[in-house]
Motif scaffolding. Structure first.
Motif, PDB file in Angstrom:
ATOM      1  N   THR A 121       0.816  -1.208   0.000  1.00 61.01           N
ATOM      2  CA  THR A 121       0.000   0.000   0.000  1.00 61.01           C
ATOM      3  C   THR A 121       0.851   1.260   0.000  1.00 61.01           C
ATOM      4  OG1 THR A 121      -1.698   1.255   1.191  1.00 61.01           O
ATOM      5  CG2 THR A 121      -0.211  -0.056   2.538  1.00 61.01           C
ATOM      6  N   ALA A 122       0.296   2.315  -0.576  1.00 63.50           N
ATOM      7  CA  ALA A 122       0.961   3.616  -0.515  1.00 63.50           C
ATOM      8  C   ALA A 122       0.427   4.383   0.682  1.00 63.50           C
ATOM      9  CB  ALA A 122       0.719   4.389  -1.802  1.00 63.50           C
ATOM     10  N   LYS A 123      -0.488   3.741   1.422  1.00 65.46           N
ATOM     11  CA  LYS A 123      -1.141   4.413   2.539  1.00 65.46           C
ATOM     12  C   LYS A 123      -0.696   3.858   3.878  1.00 65.46           C
ATOM     13  CE  LYS A 123      -5.038   5.613  -0.331  1.00 65.46           C
ATOM     14  NZ  LYS A 123      -6.175   6.432  -0.033  1.00 65.46           N
ATOM     15  N   GLY A 124       0.598   3.859   4.072  1.00 64.00           N
ATOM     16  CA  GLY A 124       1.166   3.294   5.294  1.00 64.00           C
ATOM     17  C   GLY A 124       0.856   4.088   6.551  1.00 64.00           C
ATOM     18  N   GLY A 125       0.199   5.220   6.370  1.00 64.51           N
ATOM     19  CA  GLY A 125      -0.206   6.037   7.523  1.00 64.51           C
ATOM     20  C   GLY A 125      -1.231   5.340   8.382  1.00 64.51           C
ATOM     21  N   ILE A 126      -1.767   4.233   7.892  1.00 69.20           N
ATOM     22  CA  ILE A 126      -2.786   3.464   8.619  1.00 69.20           C
ATOM     23  C   ILE A 126      -2.298   3.029  10.011  1.00 69.20           C
ATOM     24  CG2 ILE A 126      -2.162   1.275   7.513  1.00 69.20           C
ATOM     25  CD1 ILE A 126      -5.134   0.515   7.623  1.00 69.20           C
ATOM     26  N   VAL A 127      -0.997   2.913  10.174  1.00 66.42           N
ATOM     27  CA  VAL A 127      -0.438   2.582  11.493  1.00 66.42           C
ATOM     28  C   VAL A 127      -0.902   3.623  12.515  1.00 66.42           C
ATOM     29  CG1 VAL A 127       1.682   2.405  12.844  1.00 66.42           C
ATOM     30  CG2 VAL A 127       1.602   1.420  10.571  1.00 66.42           C
ATOM     31  N   LEU A 128      -0.859   4.873  12.115  1.00 63.63           N
ATOM     32  CA  LEU A 128      -1.260   5.957  13.020  1.00 63.63           C
ATOM     33  C   LEU A 128      -2.779   6.015  13.177  1.00 63.63           C
ATOM     34  CD1 LEU A 128       1.229   8.613  11.630  1.00 63.63           C
ATOM     35  CD2 LEU A 128       1.468   7.326  13.738  1.00 63.63           C
ATOM     36  N   ALA A 129      -3.504   5.696  12.116  1.00 66.70           N
ATOM     37  CA  ALA A 129      -4.965   5.738  12.166  1.00 66.70           C
ATOM     38  C   ALA A 129      -5.505   4.674  13.118  1.00 66.70           C
ATOM     39  CB  ALA A 129      -5.553   5.539  10.774  1.00 66.70           C
ATOM     40  N   ILE A 130      -4.896   3.508  13.126  1.00 64.37           N
ATOM     41  CA  ILE A 130      -5.329   2.427  14.001  1.00 64.37           C
ATOM     42  C   ILE A 130      -5.156   2.839  15.449  1.00 64.37           C
ATOM     43  CG2 ILE A 130      -4.625   0.144  14.868  1.00 64.37           C
ATOM     44  CD1 ILE A 130      -4.496  -0.811  12.079  1.00 64.37           C
ATOM     45  N   LYS A 131      -4.047   3.469  15.714  1.00 55.50           N
ATOM     46  CA  LYS A 131      -3.770   3.969  17.058  1.00 55.50           C
ATOM     47  C   LYS A 131      -4.892   4.935  17.475  1.00 55.50           C
ATOM     48  CE  LYS A 131      -0.853   4.494  20.498  1.00 55.50           C
ATOM     49  NZ  LYS A 131      -0.887   5.837  20.908  1.00 55.50           N
ATOM     50  N   GLU A 132      -5.249   5.796  16.549  1.00 53.20           N
ATOM     51  CA  GLU A 132      -6.294   6.784  16.835  1.00 53.20           C
ATOM     52  C   GLU A 132      -7.641   6.099  17.081  1.00 53.20           C
ATOM     53  OE1 GLU A 132      -7.079   9.891  13.838  1.00 53.20           O
ATOM     54  OE2 GLU A 132      -9.184   9.350  14.034  1.00 53.20           O
ATOM     55  N   ALA A 133      -7.974   5.125  16.245  1.00 52.12           N
ATOM     56  CA  ALA A 133      -9.317   4.547  16.284  1.00 52.12           C
ATOM     57  C   ALA A 133      -9.519   3.589  17.452  1.00 52.12           C
ATOM     58  CB  ALA A 133      -9.610   3.831  14.968  1.00 52.12           C
ATOM     59  N   VAL A 134      -8.552   2.766  17.765  1.00 57.56           N
ATOM     60  CA  VAL A 134      -8.791   1.733  18.775  1.00 57.56           C
ATOM     61  C   VAL A 134      -7.801   1.728  19.937  1.00 57.56           C
ATOM     62  CG1 VAL A 134     -10.072   0.126  17.328  1.00 57.56           C
ATOM     63  CG2 VAL A 134      -7.583   0.028  17.338  1.00 57.56           C
ATOM     64  N   ASN A 135      -6.714   2.460  19.763  1.00 60.56           N
ATOM     65  CA  ASN A 135      -5.694   2.519  20.806  1.00 60.56           C
ATOM     66  C   ASN A 135      -5.218   1.134  21.277  1.00 60.56           C
ATOM     67  OD1 ASN A 135      -3.952   4.065  22.262  1.00 60.56           O
ATOM     68  ND2 ASN A 135      -5.272   4.189  24.059  1.00 60.56           N
ATOM     69  N   ILE A 136      -5.014   0.273  20.316  1.00 61.80           N
ATOM     70  CA  ILE A 136      -4.415  -1.036  20.597  1.00 61.80           C
ATOM     71  C   ILE A 136      -3.054  -1.027  19.906  1.00 61.80           C
ATOM     72  CG2 ILE A 136      -4.601  -3.538  20.227  1.00 61.80           C
ATOM     73  CD1 ILE A 136      -7.644  -3.137  19.975  1.00 61.80           C
ATOM     74  N   PRO A 137      -2.006  -1.462  20.592  1.00 59.61           N
ATOM     75  CA  PRO A 137      -0.697  -1.377  19.949  1.00 59.61           C
ATOM     76  C   PRO A 137      -0.547  -2.282  18.734  1.00 59.61           C
ATOM     77  CG  PRO A 137      -0.548  -2.543  22.040  1.00 59.61           C
ATOM     78  CD  PRO A 137      -1.928  -1.987  21.964  1.00 59.61           C
ATOM     79  N   VAL A 138       0.067  -1.761  17.700  1.00 57.86           N
ATOM     80  CA  VAL A 138       0.462  -2.591  16.566  1.00 57.86           C
ATOM     81  C   VAL A 138       1.713  -3.332  17.020  1.00 57.86           C
ATOM     82  CG1 VAL A 138       1.363  -2.571  14.205  1.00 57.86           C
ATOM     83  CG2 VAL A 138      -0.486  -1.011  14.834  1.00 57.86           C
ATOM     84  N   LYS A 139       1.626  -4.648  17.127  1.00 55.57           N
ATOM     85  CA  LYS A 139       2.769  -5.403  17.654  1.00 55.57           C
ATOM     86  C   LYS A 139       3.671  -5.954  16.563  1.00 55.57           C
ATOM     87  CE  LYS A 139       1.110  -6.191  22.255  1.00 55.57           C
ATOM     88  NZ  LYS A 139       0.923  -7.070  23.399  1.00 55.57           N
ATOM     89  N   PHE A 140       3.054  -6.319  15.432  1.00 52.98           N
ATOM     90  CA  PHE A 140       3.870  -6.813  14.314  1.00 52.98           C
ATOM     91  C   PHE A 140       3.383  -6.176  13.026  1.00 52.98           C
ATOM     92  CE2 PHE A 140       3.906 -10.276  17.422  1.00 52.98           C
ATOM     93  CZ  PHE A 140       5.271 -10.487  17.551  1.00 52.98           C
ATOM     94  N   VAL A 141       4.304  -6.025  12.090  1.00 53.01           N
ATOM     95  CA  VAL A 141       3.902  -5.576  10.761  1.00 53.01           C
ATOM     96  C   VAL A 141       4.411  -6.553   9.713  1.00 53.01           C
ATOM     97  CG1 VAL A 141       3.608  -3.107  11.214  1.00 53.01           C
ATOM     98  CG2 VAL A 141       5.884  -3.973  10.706  1.00 53.01           C
ATOM     99  N   GLY A 142       3.572  -6.785   8.711  1.00 56.89           N
ATOM    100  CA  GLY A 142       3.953  -7.623   7.581  1.00 56.89           C
ATOM    101  C   GLY A 142       4.446  -6.710   6.474  1.00 56.89           C
ATOM    102  N   LEU A 143       5.688  -6.941   6.048  1.00 56.00           N
ATOM    103  CA  LEU A 143       6.294  -6.041   5.057  1.00 56.00           C
ATOM    104  C   LEU A 143       6.639  -6.790   3.778  1.00 56.00           C
ATOM    105  CD1 LEU A 143       8.549  -4.212   7.653  1.00 56.00           C
ATOM    106  CD2 LEU A 143       6.733  -3.104   6.360  1.00 56.00           C
ATOM    107  N   GLY A 144       5.996  -7.937   3.573  1.00 56.80           N
ATOM    108  CA  GLY A 144       6.252  -8.722   2.371  1.00 56.80           C
ATOM    109  C   GLY A 144       5.738 -10.132   2.555  1.00 56.80           C
ATOM    110  N   GLU A 145       5.894 -10.966   1.526  1.00 59.27           N
ATOM    111  CA  GLU A 145       5.300 -12.307   1.567  1.00 59.27           C
ATOM    112  C   GLU A 145       6.229 -13.380   2.118  1.00 59.27           C
ATOM    113  OE1 GLU A 145       1.963 -13.257  -1.515  1.00 59.27           O
ATOM    114  OE2 GLU A 145       3.575 -12.202  -2.553  1.00 59.27           O
TER     115      GLU A 145
END
Ligand code: GDP
Ligand code: MG
Length: 328
Positions: free
Chosen positions: A282-306
């Motif tokens: 995605t070109a919209k990687g800002g979603i990391v910050l949006a999730i924080k805003e919406a649910v305030n649950i920590p992003v613990k892992f990110v998938g950056l490829g297959e």
């Protein structure tokens, strides 16, 4: 010293240590699309307006919203940025870019204790339940986690709780073999029963970490809630205090839809962390910050490829580095 300057030092240090260097590389590659989109536009903005003015602010606001950062976060961010521009008398858009990086970091950290740490049980096994709708990357993420823990020398077991979808059990079995993990699964029977039997096996085999795959396709929220309640009860009865983590998997390419899933799941069960997959797509990687805003649950892992190595513990410094490395 603002975060921007700190980031420079952090990166310098990380480039000297081989394991850190590899981590930065993953973020670098995985955030390429977002960076190309967001940072190049930010640069264009800096060329178009050398001095900060109202038009600059408006275009910046649009840019942030387009990156899926979340409207409320963007509004708060713009407020703070305007105040800082005023109080620090900033007029140069080149310098303002540094302030932007600084403020984006502050949003995420924003007086919360952010922890990407997985809650490990005192007595084994540690049980990690993985939930989320179909196709988001649950099974793949479990495989990637199994690979990670396996490499750390842990004994891992995968339990197939997605029992009714054709091929789902077999898919997980293949991943178990590839990652040298133990496996428990049976098709077409009640998931809670399979999970119970799997946990018995896990204890017998002195497994360190149990990863449980679940179905993502229950017709409605009430059904899903009941199903997860039942699963949680079985797990908790068998292993007190378990599950130690319930990870919700969200596909970053689904944008607002993903945010809505996070909100819905938060209402039906106790989510302790988020795995954000397909950030590379995605070109919209800002979603990391949006999730924080919406649910305030920590992003613990990110998938950056297959690939199996493409799941990594979320690290805000590496993330910001991946977004802004061209500016550093
Ligand atoms: N590019 C990319 N693809 C991913 C990532 N995570 C999962 N996928 C792909 O997403 C698809 C669905 O994954 P799967 O694990 O089967 O989803 P599930 O239905 O939630 O179990 C597969 O083709 C995966 O290869 C990621 O981080 N990046
Ligand atoms: Mg699956």
């Amino acid at each position: 010293m603002g975060f921007f300057d700190k980031l420079k030092n952090i990166v310098k240090k990380k480039e000297q240590k081989e394991t850190d260097k590899q981590e930065i590389k993953k973020y670098d590659k995985g955030l390429e699309k977002t960076r190309d989109e967001f940072v190049s536009k930010l640069n264009v903005l800096g060329i178009k307006y050398t001095k900060v003015n109202e038009e600059y602010f408006e275009e910046l606001e649009n840019l942030l919203i387009m990156a899926d950062i979340g409207v409320k976060t963007v509004m708060d961010f713009m407020d703070r940025l305007r105040k800082r521009v005023k109080s620090e008398n900033i007029s140069d858009t080149e310098y303002l870019k540094e302030v932007i990086v600084d403020e984006l970091f502050i949003i995420y950290v924003n007086n919360e204790s952010i922890t990407s740490k997985i809650n490990m049980a005192d007595t084994k096994p540690t049980v990690i339940l993985v939930v989320g709708v179909n196709g988001v990357g649950k099974t793949t993420s479990i495989a990637k986690l199994a690979y990670k823990y396996q490499r750390e020398g842990k004994k891992v077991m995968l339990i197939a709780g997605d029992t009714f979808r054709a091929g789902a059990v077999e898919q997980l079995k293949i991943w178990a073999d590839r990652t040298n993990s133990l496996f428990y699964g049976k098709e077409n029977i009640d998931p809670a029963g399979v999970i119970y039997d799997g946990l018995v096996e896990a204890k017998k085999n002195a497994v360190d970490i149990v990863l449980i795959d679940t179905a993502g396709r229950l017709h409605n929220k009430v059904n899903l809630m009941k199903e997860l309640e039942k699963i949680n009860k079985v797990i908790g009865t068998h292993i007190p205090g378990a599950p130690h983590e319930t990870l919700l998997v969200i596909d970053a390419t689904t944008g607002q839809n993903g945010i809505m899933q996070a909100q819905a799941f938060k209402e039906i069960t106790n989510i302790t962390g988020i795995v954000l997959t397909k950030l590379d797509g995605t070109a919209k990687g800002g979603i990391v910050l949006a999730i924080k805003e919406a649910v305030n649950i920590p992003v613990k892992f990110v998938g950056l490829g297959e690939k199996m190595t493409d799941l990594t513990t979320f690290d805000i410094e590496n993330y910001i580095y991946g977004l802004f490395k061209d500016m550093i």
